[in-house]
Design an enzyme around this catalytic site. Structure first.
Site, PDB file in Angstrom:
ATOM      1  CG  ASP A 108      -1.793   1.283   1.498  1.00 41.69           C
ATOM      2  OD1 ASP A 108      -2.370   1.748   0.363  1.00 41.69           O
ATOM      3  OD2 ASP A 108      -1.631   1.845   2.614  1.00 41.69           O
ATOM      4  CG  ASP A 142      -1.762   7.467   0.648  1.00 40.62           C
ATOM      5  OD1 ASP A 142      -1.105   8.713   0.339  1.00 40.62           O
ATOM      6  OD2 ASP A 142      -2.413   7.217  -0.564  1.00 40.62           O
ATOM      7  CG  ASP A 157      -2.113   2.224   6.426  1.00 36.76           C
ATOM      8  OD1 ASP A 157      -2.466   1.509   5.423  1.00 36.76           O
ATOM      9  OD2 ASP A 157      -2.535   3.103   6.751  1.00 36.76           O
TER      10      ASP A 157
END
Length: 229
Positions: A12, A14, A174
């Site tokens: 991922d 961001d 995240d």
């Protein structure tokens, strides 16, 4: 005989590779201010990241208890993207230890890709400006394949575009969409404990959790070893 593909780690963007919250929050506050609304704090904005620009704006409007039509949000998206494009790397930086972790894994034969709900052009622009793009065999966004996380198609097609295979890939993320996309694609997943999620990453039950990027190589190697036994 054909050689087997290199093992792959799909990230991922961001909150996983790059701490983009300051610049995303600035763009959100820019469009909220244009609507006559108050700004949101950086900690609050962090919890709004991860599902794309439209959803971030919708969350910002919900936080301000401000009703808006779909057309309003579309208009605000255009303003957001214009502002963010001009300020995409003002304060965004790779998380501490990322470069060393990538170097360690690259030496061991791993290849890398990015699978994000961010628009592909913005993801590439950000990684270009941070000098990270050459490290990734593919950079795919929420508009690349017409689906976004947690739809497994975005992850599987990212792996294919990067020249990998699902059985030799690991996802790193995240938040819920990252854990969800990996589970739906039957791919092991590592959660990072420093990203943007309202739900603590451990509660989302990834296969491993790392608190710092320095822990990533060991976690990747352990997951691959367990998958081969």
């Amino acid at each position: 005989m054909t050689s087997s593909p290199s093992p792959m780690v799909v990230f991922d963007l961001d909150g996983t590779l790059v701490d983009t919250a300051p610049d995303l929050a600035a763009a959100l506050n820019f469009v909220l201010n244009r609507e006559g609304l108050s700004t949101v704090s950086l900690p609050t904005a962090r919890s709004m990241i991860g599902a794309g620009v439209r959803r971030m704006i919708e969350r910002g409007l919900e936080h301000e208890d401000h009703p808006a039509t779909a057309d309003d949000v579309t208009r605000m998206m255009a303003d957001f993207i214009d502002y963010y494009t001009a300020h995409i790397a003002d304060e965004s930086r790779p998380f501490e230890g990322l470069i060393e972790a990538l170097d360690d894994l690259a030496v061991r034969g791993y290849r890398f890709a990015v699978c994000t709900n961010k628009l592909e052009a913005l993801a590439k622009q950000l990684l270009d400006q941070l000098g990270l793009s050459p490290r990734f065999a593919a950079i795919c966004g929420g508009d690349t394949f017409g689906v976004s996380k947690p739809d497994p198609a975005i992850l599987l097609q990212t792996i294919a575009r990067a020249g990998g295979r699902p059985e030799s890939a690991i996802m790193v993320g995240d938040a819920g969409p990252d854990i969800g996309v990996a589970r739906r694609a039957s791919i092991p997943v590592i959660g990072v404990g420093f990203g943007y999620t309202e739900v603590p990453i451990a509660e989302l039950k990834p296969d491993r959790v790392v608190a710092h990027m320095r822990e990533l190589p060991e976690a990747v190697l352990a997951l691959h070893a367990s998958a081969m036994t």
